[in-house]
Design a protein around this motif. Structure first.
Motif, PDB file in Angstrom:
ATOM      1  N   GLN A 328       0.863  -1.184   0.000  1.00 15.96           N
ATOM      2  CA  GLN A 328       0.000   0.000   0.000  1.00 15.96           C
ATOM      3  C   GLN A 328       0.896   1.230   0.000  1.00 15.96           C
ATOM      4  OE1 GLN A 328      -4.012  -1.254   2.334  1.00 15.96           O
ATOM      5  NE2 GLN A 328      -2.321  -0.653   3.634  1.00 15.96           N
ATOM      6  N   SER A 329       0.526   2.212  -0.772  1.00 12.38           N
ATOM      7  CA  SER A 329       1.322   3.450  -0.796  1.00 12.38           C
ATOM      8  C   SER A 329       0.376   4.639  -0.920  1.00 12.38           C
ATOM      9  CB  SER A 329       2.317   3.446  -1.959  1.00 12.38           C
ATOM     10  OG  SER A 329       1.650   3.374  -3.196  1.00 12.38           O
ATOM     11  N   ALA A 330       0.758   5.727  -0.269  1.00 12.36           N
ATOM     12  CA  ALA A 330      -0.029   6.960  -0.309  1.00 12.36           C
ATOM     13  C   ALA A 330       0.922   8.146  -0.350  1.00 12.36           C
ATOM     14  CB  ALA A 330      -0.954   7.047   0.900  1.00 12.36           C
ATOM     15  N   ASP A 331       0.496   9.217  -0.962  1.00 13.56           N
ATOM     16  CA  ASP A 331       1.323  10.414  -1.116  1.00 13.56           C
ATOM     17  C   ASP A 331       1.048  11.364   0.052  1.00 13.56           C
ATOM     18  OD1 ASP A 331       2.771  12.590  -1.880  1.00 13.56           O
ATOM     19  OD2 ASP A 331       1.972  12.683  -3.919  1.00 13.56           O
ATOM     20  N   PHE A 332       2.059  11.533   0.909  1.00 17.76           N
ATOM     21  CA  PHE A 332       1.951  12.440   2.054  1.00 17.76           C
ATOM     22  C   PHE A 332       2.856  13.660   1.862  1.00 17.76           C
ATOM     23  CE2 PHE A 332       0.271   8.578   3.802  1.00 17.76           C
ATOM     24  CZ  PHE A 332      -0.670   8.992   4.719  1.00 17.76           C
ATOM     25  N   SER A 333       2.956  14.131   0.620  1.00 17.43           N
ATOM     26  CA  SER A 333       3.812  15.302   0.343  1.00 17.43           C
ATOM     27  C   SER A 333       3.334  16.531   1.114  1.00 17.43           C
ATOM     28  CB  SER A 333       3.820  15.602  -1.159  1.00 17.43           C
ATOM     29  OG  SER A 333       4.361  14.504  -1.868  1.00 17.43           O
ATOM     30  N   ASP A 334       2.017  16.623   1.329  1.00 11.97           N
ATOM     31  CA  ASP A 334       1.506  17.785   2.054  1.00 11.97           C
ATOM     32  C   ASP A 334       1.957  17.796   3.502  1.00 11.97           C
ATOM     33  OD1 ASP A 334       0.053  15.520   2.630  1.00 11.97           O
ATOM     34  OD2 ASP A 334      -1.828  16.609   2.953  1.00 11.97           O
ATOM     35  N   ALA A 335       2.346  16.628   4.035  1.00 14.63           N
ATOM     36  CA  ALA A 335       2.860  16.552   5.405  1.00 14.63           C
ATOM     37  C   ALA A 335       4.381  16.506   5.452  1.00 14.63           C
ATOM     38  CB  ALA A 335       2.291  15.319   6.093  1.00 14.63           C
ATOM     39  N   GLY A 336       5.013  16.617   4.297  1.00 16.19           N
ATOM     40  CA  GLY A 336       6.465  16.623   4.238  1.00 16.19           C
ATOM     41  C   GLY A 336       7.096  15.252   4.235  1.00 16.19           C
ATOM     42  N   PHE A 337       6.296  14.175   4.051  1.00 15.31           N
ATOM     43  CA  PHE A 337       6.864  12.826   4.075  1.00 15.31           C
ATOM     44  C   PHE A 337       7.152  12.279   2.681  1.00 15.31           C
ATOM     45  CE2 PHE A 337       4.105  12.134   8.081  1.00 15.31           C
ATOM     46  CZ  PHE A 337       5.002  12.881   8.842  1.00 15.31           C
ATOM     47  N   GLY A 338       6.532  12.854   1.654  1.00 16.43           N
ATOM     48  CA  GLY A 338       6.622  12.263   0.327  1.00 16.43           C
ATOM     49  C   GLY A 338       5.688  11.062   0.223  1.00 16.43           C
ATOM     50  N   SER A 339       6.023  10.140  -0.654  1.00 13.18           N
ATOM     51  CA  SER A 339       5.216   8.932  -0.843  1.00 13.18           C
ATOM     52  C   SER A 339       5.696   7.852   0.131  1.00 13.18           C
ATOM     53  CB  SER A 339       5.330   8.422  -2.280  1.00 13.18           C
ATOM     54  OG  SER A 339       4.543   7.265  -2.443  1.00 13.18           O
ATOM     55  N   ILE A 340       4.764   7.328   0.910  1.00  9.36           N
ATOM     56  CA  ILE A 340       5.084   6.300   1.902  1.00  9.36           C
ATOM     57  C   ILE A 340       4.487   4.972   1.457  1.00  9.36           C
ATOM     58  CG2 ILE A 340       4.638   5.518   4.257  1.00  9.36           C
ATOM     59  CD1 ILE A 340       4.917   8.336   5.193  1.00  9.36           C
ATOM     60  N   GLU A 341       5.316   3.954   1.490  1.00  8.42           N
ATOM     61  CA  GLU A 341       4.869   2.596   1.123  1.00  8.42           C
ATOM     62  C   GLU A 341       4.944   1.693   2.339  1.00  8.42           C
ATOM     63  OE1 GLU A 341       6.850  -0.873  -1.402  1.00  8.42           O
ATOM     64  OE2 GLU A 341       5.893   0.617  -2.719  1.00  8.42           O
ATOM     65  N   GLU A 342       3.885   0.953   2.549  1.00  7.99           N
ATOM     66  CA  GLU A 342       3.834  -0.010   3.656  1.00  7.99           C
ATOM     67  C   GLU A 342       3.523  -1.384   3.092  1.00  7.99           C
ATOM     68  OE1 GLU A 342       2.398   3.331   6.894  1.00  7.99           O
ATOM     69  OE2 GLU A 342       1.012   1.718   6.376  1.00  7.99           O
ATOM     70  N   THR A 343       4.251  -2.383   3.572  1.00  7.82           N
ATOM     71  CA  THR A 343       4.146  -3.730   3.017  1.00  7.82           C
ATOM     72  C   THR A 343       3.884  -4.749   4.121  1.00  7.82           C
ATOM     73  OG1 THR A 343       6.525  -4.136   3.200  1.00  7.82           O
ATOM     74  CG2 THR A 343       5.732  -3.186   1.135  1.00  7.82           C
ATOM     75  N   ALA A 344       3.271  -5.846   3.707  1.00  7.34           N
ATOM     76  CA  ALA A 344       3.082  -7.000   4.588  1.00  7.34           C
ATOM     77  C   ALA A 344       3.484  -8.239   3.805  1.00  7.34           C
ATOM     78  CB  ALA A 344       1.643  -7.094   5.061  1.00  7.34           C
ATOM     79  N   LYS A 345       4.476  -8.961   4.307  1.00  5.22           N
ATOM     80  CA  LYS A 345       4.919 -10.208   3.688  1.00  5.22           C
ATOM     81  C   LYS A 345       4.399 -11.371   4.528  1.00  5.22           C
ATOM     82  CE  LYS A 345       9.131  -8.015   1.955  1.00  5.22           C
ATOM     83  NZ  LYS A 345      10.621  -8.032   1.960  1.00  5.22           N
ATOM     84  N   ASN A 346       3.755 -12.328   3.863  1.00  6.03           N
ATOM     85  CA  ASN A 346       3.118 -13.445   4.575  1.00  6.03           C
ATOM     86  C   ASN A 346       3.640 -14.777   4.059  1.00  6.03           C
ATOM     87  OD1 ASN A 346       0.757 -11.969   6.067  1.00  6.03           O
ATOM     88  ND2 ASN A 346       0.653 -11.226   3.963  1.00  6.03           N
ATOM     89  N   TYR A 347       4.069 -15.619   4.981  1.00 10.97           N
ATOM     90  CA  TYR A 347       4.343 -17.016   4.688  1.00 10.97           C
ATOM     91  C   TYR A 347       3.224 -17.813   5.351  1.00 10.97           C
ATOM     92  CZ  TYR A 347       8.946 -15.091   3.661  1.00 10.97           C
ATOM     93  OH  TYR A 347       9.975 -14.342   3.148  1.00 10.97           O
ATOM     94  N   PHE A 348       2.552 -18.642   4.586  1.00 11.37           N
ATOM     95  CA  PHE A 348       1.335 -19.242   5.147  1.00 11.37           C
ATOM     96  C   PHE A 348       1.248 -20.737   4.876  1.00 11.37           C
ATOM     97  CE2 PHE A 348       0.177 -17.395   1.010  1.00 11.37           C
ATOM     98  CZ  PHE A 348      -0.432 -18.453   0.365  1.00 11.37           C
ATOM     99  N   LEU A 349       0.473 -21.381   5.727  1.00  9.90           N
ATOM    100  CA  LEU A 349       0.115 -22.796   5.603  1.00  9.90           C
ATOM    101  C   LEU A 349      -1.394 -22.849   5.415  1.00  9.90           C
ATOM    102  CD1 LEU A 349       1.077 -25.797   5.863  1.00  9.90           C
ATOM    103  CD2 LEU A 349       0.473 -25.637   8.288  1.00  9.90           C
ATOM    104  N   ARG A 350      -1.844 -23.524   4.343  1.00  9.25           N
ATOM    105  CA  ARG A 350      -3.265 -23.507   3.981  1.00  9.25           C
ATOM    106  C   ARG A 350      -3.814 -24.932   3.867  1.00  9.25           C
ATOM    107  NH1 ARG A 350      -4.989 -20.292  -1.346  1.00  9.25           N
ATOM    108  NH2 ARG A 350      -4.346 -18.553   0.033  1.00  9.25           N
ATOM    109  N   LEU A 351      -4.958 -25.139   4.488  1.00 11.36           N
ATOM    110  CA  LEU A 351      -5.720 -26.386   4.345  1.00 11.36           C
ATOM    111  C   LEU A 351      -6.970 -26.071   3.537  1.00 11.36           C
ATOM    112  CD1 LEU A 351      -6.108 -29.399   5.092  1.00 11.36           C
ATOM    113  CD2 LEU A 351      -7.375 -28.610   7.120  1.00 11.36           C
ATOM    114  N   SER A 352      -7.123 -26.723   2.383  1.00 14.63           N
ATOM    115  CA  SER A 352      -8.203 -26.400   1.457  1.00 14.63           C
ATOM    116  C   SER A 352      -9.160 -27.566   1.304  1.00 14.63           C
ATOM    117  CB  SER A 352      -7.642 -26.046   0.072  1.00 14.63           C
ATOM    118  OG  SER A 352      -6.773 -24.946   0.130  1.00 14.63           O
ATOM    119  N   LEU A 353     -10.445 -27.231   1.256  1.00 17.59           N
ATOM    120  CA  LEU A 353     -11.487 -28.173   0.854  1.00 17.59           C
ATOM    121  C   LEU A 353     -11.775 -27.884  -0.606  1.00 17.59           C
ATOM    122  CD1 LEU A 353     -13.530 -30.378   1.683  1.00 17.59           C
ATOM    123  CD2 LEU A 353     -15.117 -28.543   2.264  1.00 17.59           C
TER     124      LEU A 353
END
Length: 361
Positions: A328-353
Motif C-alpha cells: 500500500q502506498s499513499a502520497d503524504f507530500s503535504d505533510a512533508g513525508f513524500g510517498s510512503i509505502e507499507e508492506t506486509a509479507k506473509n508465509y502461510f500454511l493452507r488447508l483447502s477443501l
C-alpha cells in the motif's frame, strides 16, 4: 414396570434413491417336458422406487411380480429366500409373488417341473450425496490459513528498527456458487492476528482484513489436470491498529473496491494417474489491484499477490504452503513525508477443501 422393559426404536435415514428397476430371467429347461410357468414383465406403474431398510440399515425393495400358469399341476420351489407367493390374482392361471430385491442386483432361483429359472432384478442406487442439493455445495471452495506476517514501512519521520512480526495471523475463505448460474460464485474471507507465539515478542500491532467478492470461474476436467481460472471483483478492507505510542504506520485503514484474478493447476494430473504422487502436486496464483486511486484525498495505490504450492491429500482435501505480498502506498507530500509505502509479507500454511471437478478419472 414400564421402566423395567424399555423399548428401543431404531430409524434409518434415507441415504439412497433408485432411478429405475429392471427384471429378466435366465432359464434352463428340459426339452421333453414343457414348462408350466411363464414370468410376466414388470408393471412399470406398480414397480416401487422407494427403498426400505432392514435393522442393519441395508436397503431393499419389495417388488410384486406375476406369472401365468399353463398347467394345473405346476408346483414350484424357491431355492433360498427372497420370493414369497401371495393369493392369486383375478386373471385365469395367474400367480402372484413378492420378491425381496437388494440393490444393485438380486438373483432369485426358482425350480419347477422341467425348468430352473434365475430371476434377475437390477436396481442401481444413486446416493443422495450426488443430488442437486449436495452437488450445489460440492462446487464450493473453502480454505483455512495460518500466516507468519512481517509488516514494514518506509516512513522517514518514524522509521522502524526492524519489521513488526505477527504469528499467527489466522483466517479463511469460502466461495459458494450462485444458484442457477454455474460459473458465478460469491465469497467472503477474514483474517485476524491472534496474539503472538513468538517468545518474549512485543506485539505492537493489531491487524485485521476482510473481503466480499463476486467471481466468475472456469474449471476444467481432471483429465486436463483440473485447471481453474477466475476473474473477480471485490470489496476489501484492512485495518492496522498500533498499540504503543509510536505511530510508524500511517495508512491505518483502507476499504476499497478491487479487481483480481486467480488460477490453479495440477499439471502432472494431465499425464499421470491421479494416484501417482506427482499428480497430487499443484500450483495456485492470484493477484488483486485496488480500483480506487484516492484515499482521504491523497493519491493511493494498493495491490497484493500470492503463490501457493499444494499437495492433494485426497480428492477433497489439499495442504499447501505459500507466500503473499501486500503493498500500500499513499502520497503524504503535504505533510512533508513524500510517498510512503507499507508492506506486509506473509508465509502461510493452507488447508483447502477442494471443489468438485467436472469429471473424475
Amino acid at each position: 414396570m414400564a421402566f423395567a422393559a424399555p423399548v428401543a426404536a431404531q430409524t434409518h435415514l434415507q441415504k439412497f434413491s433408485i432411478d429405475k428397476l429392471s427384471f429378466q430371467y435366465r432359464s434352463v429347461e428340459t426339452p421333453k417336458l414343457p414348462r408350466c410357468l411363464h414370468w410376466n414383465p414388470l408393471d412399470s406403474d406398480a414397480a416401487p422406487t422407494t427403498l426400505q431398510y432392514d435393522q442393519e440399515g441395508r436397503p431393499f425393495l419389495k417388488v410384486p411380480i406375476t406369472a401365468l400358469q399353463s398347467s394345473p399341476n405346476c408346483a414350484i420351489r424357491v431355492v433360498g429366500e427372497g420370493l414369497d407367493e401371495i393369493p392369486a390374482g383375478e386373471g385365469p392361471g395367474e400367480r402372484r409373488f413378492i420378491a425381496t430385491v437388494r440393490p444393485p442386483v438380486s438373483v432369485l432361483k426358482v425350480e419347477g417341473p422341467g425348468f430352473r429359472d434365475d430371476l434377475i432384478f437390477e436396481a442401481p442406487l444413486r446416493s443422495f450425496t450426488s443430488s442437486n442439493f449436495f452437488e450445489f455445495f460440492g462446487r464450493s471452495k473453502v480454505y483455512f490459513e495460518s500466516r507468519y506476517a512481517s509488516f514494514n514501512t518506509n516512513n522517514p519521520d518514524r522509521p522502524l528498527d526492524s519489521p513488526v512480526v505477527l504469528l499467527p495471523v489466522f483466517g479463511g475463505n469460502i466461495a459458494l456458487p450462485v444458484p442457477a448460474v454455474s460459473f458465478l460464485f460469491v465469497g467472503f474471507s477474514m483474517f485476524q492476528n491472534l496474539g503472538s507465539l513468538i517468545p518474549n515478542a512485543d506485539v505492537g500491532l493489531q491487524y485485521s482484513e476482510f473481503a466480499f467478492d463476486l467471481r466468475a470461474i472456469y474449471r476444467g476436467s481432471e483429465s486436463w489436470g483440473a485447471p481453474t481460472i477466475g476473474l473477480m471483483g471485490e470489496f476489501r478492507g484492512r485495518n492496522v491498529y498500533q498499540i504503543g505510542a509510536q505511530r510508524s504506520f500511517v495508512i491505518a485503514a483502507a476499504a476499497l473496491p478491487y479487481a483480481g484474478f486467480e488460477a490453479s493447476w495440477f499439471p502432472f494430473g494431465a499425464f499421470l494417474d491421479w494416484n501417482h504422487w506427482l499428480s497430487r502436486l499443484g500450483v495456485e496464483v492470484a493477484g488483486h489491484l485496488a480500483l480506487q486511486r484516492q484515499l482521504a484525498g491523497r493519491p493511493f495505490r494498493s495491490d497484493f499477490y500470492e503463490g501457493l504450492l499444494q499437495y492433494r491429500l485426497s480428492s477433497k482435501w489439499a495442504l499447501g504452503v505459500g507466500y503473499s505480498l501486500i503493498r500500500q502506498s499513499a502520497d503524504f507530500s503535504d505533510a512533508g513525508f513524500g510517498s510512503i509505502e507499507e508492506t506486509a509479507k506473509n508465509y502461510f500454511l493452507r488447508l483447502s477443501l477442494l471443489p468438485r471437478a467436472s469429471e473424475s478419472r
